[in-house]
Design a protein around this motif. Structure first.
Motif, mmCIF file in Angstrom:
data_model
loop_
_atom_site.group_PDB
_atom_site.id
_atom_site.type_symbol
_atom_site.label_atom_id
_atom_site.label_comp_id
_atom_site.label_asym_id
_atom_site.label_seq_id
_atom_site.Cartn_x
_atom_site.Cartn_y
_atom_site.Cartn_z
ATOM 1 N N GLN A 1 0.810 -1.217 0.000
ATOM 2 C CA GLN A 1 0.000 0.000 0.000
ATOM 3 C C GLN A 1 0.845 1.270 0.000
ATOM 4 O OE1 GLN A 1 -4.073 0.588 2.148
ATOM 5 N NE2 GLN A 1 -2.463 0.775 3.644
ATOM 6 N N GLY A 2 0.411 2.256 -0.734
ATOM 7 C CA GLY A 2 1.042 3.578 -0.701
ATOM 8 C C GLY A 2 0.423 4.408 0.415
ATOM 9 N N PRO A 3 0.864 5.671 0.586
ATOM 10 C CA PRO A 3 0.264 6.506 1.625
ATOM 11 C C PRO A 3 -1.238 6.726 1.355
ATOM 12 C CG PRO A 3 2.317 7.494 0.824
ATOM 13 C CD PRO A 3 1.992 6.355 -0.086
ATOM 14 N N VAL A 4 -2.031 6.560 2.411
ATOM 15 C CA VAL A 4 -3.488 6.661 2.310
ATOM 16 C C VAL A 4 -3.918 8.063 2.760
ATOM 17 C CG1 VAL A 4 -5.671 5.643 3.115
ATOM 18 C CG2 VAL A 4 -3.634 4.211 2.867
ATOM 19 N N TYR A 5 -5.004 8.561 2.168
ATOM 20 C CA TYR A 5 -5.559 9.845 2.608
ATOM 21 C C TYR A 5 -7.065 9.704 2.774
ATOM 22 C CZ TYR A 5 -6.848 10.059 -2.285
ATOM 23 O OH TYR A 5 -7.375 9.744 -3.522
ATOM 24 N N GLY A 6 -7.643 10.648 3.526
ATOM 25 C CA GLY A 6 -9.101 10.692 3.665
ATOM 26 C C GLY A 6 -9.563 10.342 5.060
ATOM 27 N N ARG B 1 -19.452 9.890 15.337
ATOM 28 C CA ARG B 1 -18.580 9.210 16.300
ATOM 29 C C ARG B 1 -17.921 7.962 15.706
ATOM 30 N NH1 ARG B 1 -22.935 8.268 20.770
ATOM 31 N NH2 ARG B 1 -24.059 7.824 18.841
ATOM 32 N N LEU B 2 -18.361 7.581 14.485
ATOM 33 C CA LEU B 2 -17.776 6.395 13.848
ATOM 34 C C LEU B 2 -16.612 6.746 12.923
ATOM 35 C CD1 LEU B 2 -21.050 4.407 13.069
ATOM 36 C CD2 LEU B 2 -19.382 3.964 14.882
ATOM 37 N N LYS B 3 -16.318 8.050 12.806
ATOM 38 C CA LYS B 3 -15.189 8.460 11.951
ATOM 39 C C LYS B 3 -13.880 7.882 12.502
ATOM 40 C CE LYS B 3 -14.943 12.946 11.204
ATOM 41 N NZ LYS B 3 -15.944 13.953 11.510
ATOM 42 N N THR B 4 -12.994 7.554 11.575
ATOM 43 C CA THR B 4 -11.728 6.955 12.004
ATOM 44 C C THR B 4 -10.796 7.997 12.639
ATOM 45 O OG1 THR B 4 -9.961 5.468 11.339
ATOM 46 C CG2 THR B 4 -10.485 7.230 9.775
ATOM 47 N N ILE B 5 -9.794 7.524 13.366
ATOM 48 C CA ILE B 5 -8.811 8.432 13.961
ATOM 49 C C ILE B 5 -8.084 9.174 12.835
ATOM 50 C CG2 ILE B 5 -8.432 7.146 16.074
ATOM 51 C CD1 ILE B 5 -5.986 5.903 14.874
ATOM 52 N N PHE B 6 -7.724 10.415 13.095
ATOM 53 C CA PHE B 6 -7.111 11.224 12.036
ATOM 54 C C PHE B 6 -5.934 11.988 12.615
ATOM 55 C CE2 PHE B 6 -6.450 14.792 9.258
ATOM 56 C CZ PHE B 6 -6.812 14.357 7.993
ATOM 57 N N ASN B 7 -4.732 11.650 12.151
ATOM 58 C CA ASN B 7 -3.509 12.339 12.602
ATOM 59 C C ASN B 7 -3.007 13.291 11.525
ATOM 60 O OD1 ASN B 7 -3.169 9.545 14.244
ATOM 61 N ND2 ASN B 7 -2.136 11.223 15.279
ATOM 62 N N TYR B 8 -2.521 14.431 11.951
ATOM 63 C CA TYR B 8 -1.923 15.388 11.007
ATOM 64 C C TYR B 8 -0.525 15.795 11.475
ATOM 65 C CZ TYR B 8 -3.330 18.562 14.666
ATOM 66 O OH TYR B 8 -3.478 19.149 15.897
ATOM 67 N N ASP B 9 -0.067 15.170 12.554
ATOM 68 C CA ASP B 9 1.251 15.483 13.124
ATOM 69 C C ASP B 9 2.355 14.824 12.294
ATOM 70 O OD1 ASP B 9 -0.057 13.011 14.517
ATOM 71 O OD2 ASP B 9 2.107 12.699 14.577
ATOM 72 N N GLU B 10 3.570 15.204 12.611
ATOM 73 C CA GLU B 10 4.714 14.696 11.854
ATOM 74 C C GLU B 10 4.916 13.187 11.996
ATOM 75 O OE1 GLU B 10 8.323 16.691 12.882
ATOM 76 O OE2 GLU B 10 9.535 15.068 12.092
ATOM 77 N N ILE B 11 4.533 12.618 13.138
ATOM 78 C CA ILE B 11 4.822 11.200 13.364
ATOM 79 C C ILE B 11 3.783 10.294 12.688
ATOM 80 C CG2 ILE B 11 5.277 9.406 15.118
ATOM 81 C CD1 ILE B 11 7.192 11.779 15.320
ATOM 82 N N PHE B 12 2.521 10.526 12.955
ATOM 83 C CA PHE B 12 1.505 9.600 12.459
ATOM 84 C C PHE B 12 0.684 10.133 11.288
ATOM 85 C CE2 PHE B 12 2.216 7.877 16.782
ATOM 86 C CZ PHE B 12 2.566 6.583 16.405
ATOM 87 N N GLY B 13 0.821 11.420 10.959
ATOM 88 C CA GLY B 13 0.053 11.961 9.837
ATOM 89 C C GLY B 13 0.713 11.609 8.518
ATOM 90 N N THR B 14 -0.071 11.207 7.514
ATOM 91 C CA THR B 14 0.502 10.987 6.182
ATOM 92 C C THR B 14 0.364 12.288 5.383
ATOM 93 O OG1 THR B 14 -1.583 9.964 5.590
ATOM 94 C CG2 THR B 14 0.245 8.489 6.053
#
Ligand code: USQ
Length: 396
Positions: A223-228, A239-252
């Motif tokens: 898999q390549g980097p995923v977005y969305g 409340r069913l939305k997935t976790i979303f990171n935008y930081d340098e460590i876990f954000g893609t």
């Protein structure tokens, strides 16, 4: 009896949407997670775009809306007994409508890994966590399947980053070689650019061993980097939305750029921005694992697909973000910063990605509309954005 899917790493960015996807389609679903990702986010203080209920709470919300059951197990799969309990019936569900053992799964989706490249090179401790977690979980899975469930199909998430950026076309997993007049087929050469990616190569080797020794059935999704953020199933309740990171460590990178545009933070293009990767929408991750489960690998087959839908350079992604952001009234600046990573910034990149289309995946592309929708979601959580987590400079 409907087919049973076991999702390892069911609380993560991809795990939870995958659980709802299969549940919606009539599969019996069990998810397992040890909250590694949430705990790491707390430890590193990297924040998330919005708070997400626990896995048990999400399974309950899903059940209230759909009447469908996603069984939840909280446990560390690096512990072999936790893994084996999922096959021999000793498992205790932390949430279930019917707490009787579901039985041996027909399909296992393996996401239970530390997924961040920067995390894996931060220091020796985080490198050790990445190596021991990822390899131990994969090895425990391989032995559990060998001992209890040889007909079960393992869908393992690999990554395009295993191939690196070679100066030849990237094939789907395998390469035909002619050497001194003789021919052979080998795994396409791998050369990772982080220790996380290195563990994915080692996972491939472990499972390839299992396929050769014990006739296991394995599909490897590179898999390549995923977005969305949104998937069809999450649309029924915020409340069913997935976790979303935008930081340098876990954000893609795409998710990061979208949030940076909203926050008025100059887009962090690392170096020259010619780094080209294959990207895919989170909705397509679900289609790809779904189609792979429907058409399992054969006994003794390691089937490999390149799981990307289109390629972009970082510069192209930044320009797209700027175009869409400006149209929506944001002031989006692009700023090339010194690359904290050791990677080629200008390179040849020509991967093949036909196998998943051939088994029925219909791609979603990164259009201006798709990016606009992501920006609207990010904007609705604008108050939570922390500029201090966007760039901290983890160096390779
Ligand atoms: N990049 C920037 N600016 C940023 C963040 C990233 O220029 O602010 C660049 C990186 O240097 C890299 C590219 O964008 O060249 C992609 O970076 P990324 O952080 O989106 O992706 P990566 O670290 O490669 O890892 C992610 C996921 C990982 C998955 C992998 C697929 O975290 O779990 O396996 O994408 S792949 O990249 O194809 O190996």
């Amino acid at each position: 009896m409907s087919s049973h899917v076991l999702i390892l790493g069911g609380d993560g960015y991809l795990g939870w949407p995958t659980a709802m996807y299969f549940s919606e389609r009539g599969y019996q679903v069990t998810v397992v997670d040890n909250y590694f990702r949430r705990n790491a986010c707390t430890e590193l203080d990297v924040g998330m775009l919005y708070a997400v209920p626990t896995l048990q709470e999400r399974a309950k919300i899903w059940h209230e809306h759909t009447g469908k059951e996603i069984k939840v197990v909280i446990g560390d799969l690096a512990d072999a007994e936790v893994m084996r309990s999922l096959f021999d019936g000793r498992v205790k569900y932390q949430w279930a409508v019917n707490s009787a053992f579901t039985g041996i799964p027909e399909t296992i989706i393996h996401y239970a890994e530390q997924p961040s490249a920067p995390y894996s090179v931060m220091d020796y401790k985080h490198a050790n966590i990445t190596l021991s977690n990822n390899l131990m979980v994969t090895n425990n899975l391989m032995f559990a399947v060998r001992d209890f469930a040889r007909d079960t199909h393992i869908v393992k998430l690999g990554t395009m980053g295993e191939y690196g950026t070679p100066n030849i076309d990237i094939e789907e997993g395998w390469l035909d070689i002619e050497h001194k007049g003789r021919k052979g087929k080998f795994l396409f050469p791998r050369q990772a650019s982080s220790l996380y990616h290195t563990t994915k190569i080692m996972d491939t080797d472990l499972l390839w061993f299992g396929v050769r020794m014990w006739d296991l059935k394995v599909t490897d999704l590179m898999q390549g980097p995923v977005y969305g953020t949104e998937t069809d199933e999450s649309a029924i309740d915020e409340r069913l939305k997935t976790i979303f990171n935008y930081d340098e460590i876990f954000g893609t990178v795409v998710n990061r750029f979208v949030v940076q545009a909203i926050a008025g933070y100059p887009l962090t293009v690392y170096g020259q921005g010619g780094q080209t990767r294959g990207y895919l929408n989170i909705k397509d991750t679900l289609q790809c694992v779904g189609k792979s489960a429907e058409t399992p690998a054969a006994k003794g087959e390691l089937r490999i697909f390149n799981q990307i839908m289109e390629t972009f350079s970082v510069k192209e992604l930044a320009e797209l973000t700027q175009k869409v952001g400006s149209r929506l009234g944001y002031n989006v600046e692009i700023k090339s910063i010194e690359n904290p990573r050791k990677e080629a910034e200008e390179h040849y990149y020509n991967p093949t990605y036909q196998g998943l289309i051939d088994i029925g995946v219909k791609p979603h592309y990164l259009t201006e509309e798709v990016m606009e929708q992501m920006m609207r979601i990010a904007d609705s959580h604008k108050a939570n954005i922390r500029n201090d987590v966007i760039f901290r400079g983890v160096r390779w």
